[in-house]
Design a protein around this motif. Structure first.
Motif, mmCIF file in Angstrom:
data_model
loop_
_atom_site.group_PDB
_atom_site.id
_atom_site.type_symbol
_atom_site.label_atom_id
_atom_site.label_comp_id
_atom_site.label_asym_id
_atom_site.label_seq_id
_atom_site.Cartn_x
_atom_site.Cartn_y
_atom_site.Cartn_z
ATOM 1 N N LEU A 120 0.399 -0.855 0.048
ATOM 2 C CA LEU A 120 0.313 -0.101 -0.453
ATOM 3 C C LEU A 120 1.024 1.404 -0.029
ATOM 4 C CD1 LEU A 120 -2.759 -0.885 2.772
ATOM 5 C CD2 LEU A 120 -3.052 -0.406 -0.195
ATOM 6 N N LEU A 121 1.648 1.509 1.215
ATOM 7 C CA LEU A 121 2.389 2.545 0.980
ATOM 8 C C LEU A 121 3.645 2.660 -0.400
ATOM 9 C CD1 LEU A 121 3.391 2.490 4.408
ATOM 10 C CD2 LEU A 121 2.305 3.721 3.749
ATOM 11 N N ALA A 122 3.503 1.305 -1.258
ATOM 12 C CA ALA A 122 4.583 1.437 -2.375
ATOM 13 C C ALA A 122 4.349 2.993 -2.875
ATOM 14 C CB ALA A 122 5.098 0.356 -3.257
ATOM 15 N N GLY A 123 2.590 3.044 -3.068
ATOM 16 C CA GLY A 123 2.422 3.946 -4.128
ATOM 17 C C GLY A 123 2.561 5.611 -3.528
ATOM 18 N N PHE A 124 3.032 5.619 -2.764
ATOM 19 C CA PHE A 124 2.993 7.305 -1.664
ATOM 20 C C PHE A 124 4.672 7.731 -1.685
ATOM 21 C CE2 PHE A 124 -1.044 5.644 -0.083
ATOM 22 C CZ PHE A 124 -1.143 6.341 1.224
ATOM 23 N N PRO A 125 4.099 8.958 -1.652
ATOM 24 C CA PRO A 125 5.117 9.649 -1.820
ATOM 25 C C PRO A 125 5.688 9.672 -0.401
ATOM 26 C CG PRO A 125 3.671 11.130 -2.182
ATOM 27 C CD PRO A 125 3.346 10.154 -1.562
ATOM 28 N N PRO A 126 7.554 9.556 -0.873
ATOM 29 C CA PRO A 126 8.658 9.357 0.169
ATOM 30 C C PRO A 126 8.907 10.669 1.572
ATOM 31 C CG PRO A 126 9.649 8.886 -1.116
ATOM 32 C CD PRO A 126 8.370 9.675 -2.181
ATOM 33 N N GLU A 127 7.811 11.714 1.018
ATOM 34 C CA GLU A 127 7.664 12.395 2.440
ATOM 35 C C GLU A 127 6.365 11.802 3.556
ATOM 36 O OE1 GLU A 127 5.992 14.676 -1.259
ATOM 37 O OE2 GLU A 127 8.097 12.956 -0.603
ATOM 38 N N GLU A 128 5.394 11.667 3.115
ATOM 39 C CA GLU A 128 4.385 11.059 3.554
ATOM 40 C C GLU A 128 4.817 10.272 3.861
ATOM 41 O OE1 GLU A 128 0.957 10.977 0.755
ATOM 42 O OE2 GLU A 128 1.605 12.602 -0.189
#
Length: 265
Positions: free
Chosen positions: A155-163
């Motif tokens: 799930l988090l692989a699709g989020f920007p690194p800062e988020e």
């Protein structure tokens, strides 16, 4: 006067035949969610393009219904009545997913799960158990932190690194086992592997002796992932090569099914 009345009725309708005020209200709720759950009227006006008087009128109605609340600082936050709707929708999403999870069990032999990202946590909303006597079991409704799970990585692989860093700073990264990733840099490197390979792995990171393979559900109405989990002795590297394509295919089919459940799709 009849002409004026007809004009008013037409203006209340959207181009798609729906009720414009409803469409606008739901759009504002989604924009609030995208902004973290709390916004000011000027921010909503800038992002939606609607005039401030229109937004103020819609927000006043949403506040009266309990779906939005006004904070002491005059900003608006998502209201508690949405929680019941969200919980009911999550249960329904799990119900829709069960036939697809059952197929995963049939084709892989391992327990299949579906999980959502709810705030900063992973919540399991559906599971179909393996038929093996030695099998994995995760209680539906269980909440875990994302950094030690395959579904969390997917799930988090699709989020920007800062988020991702911001989320990890809020949750912390406690070690569930000696193999749990416990640094933000290490976790971001793992997410890069997920993006490169197209799937995520929990290799004894949540529980020693257990491996999990996970993929996100493309274009899901809420961030969702499906996974299989089983004993490390069965979910080997060789088994991974056979299981991952099945996971990806089922995730794609589930995505299409969720999209087709939308009358406007």
């Amino acid at each position: 006067m009849p002409t004026s009345s007809a004009s008013t009725t037409d203006s209340a309708k959207s181009n798609g035949g729906g009720v414009q005020s409803l469409e606008r209200a739901f759009d504002l709720l989604e924009r609030m969610a995208d902004a973290g759950g709390e916004v000011g009227l000027s921010e909503l006006s800038a992002s939606s393009g609607l005039p401030l008087p229109t937004i103020h009128r819609l927000m006043r109605t949403l506040v009266a219904c309990g779906y939005v609340r006004q904070q002491p600082n005059r900003r608006y936050a998502l209201g508690p009545r949405l929680i019941r709707l969200g919980e009911s929708a999550s249960r329904l999403l799990g119900t829709w997913a069960r036939p697809y999870l059952a197929r995963l069990v049939e084709e892989t032999g391992e327990t299949a799960n579906m999980a959502l990202l709810d705030g900063d946590e992973i919540v399991y909303v559906a599971q179909v158990p393996s038929k093996h006597s030695m099998r994995m079991f995760t209680e539906v409704g269980r909440r875990v932190l994302p950094h030690s799970t395959g579904v969390g990585k997917a799930l988090l692989a699709g989020f920007p690194p800062e988020e991702v860093r911001a989320l990890l700073s809020r949750t912390g990264m406690p070690a569930a086992t000696e193999k749990t990733i416990t640094t933000p840099d290490g976790f971001l490197a793992a997410l890069e592997d997920v993006r490169r390979n197209g799937y995520a792995v929990d290799d004894n990171e949540q529980e020693i002796g257990v491996r999990c393979l996970a993929v996100s559900v493309p274009d899901s109405p809420t961030a969702a992932a499906i996974s299989i989990s089983g004993p490390a002795g069965r979910v080997t590297e060789a088994a991974t090569d056979k299981i991952v394509p099945v996971l990806q295919q089922v995730a794609g089919e589930l995505s299409e099914a969720l999209a087709s459940s939308n009358p406007t799709a």
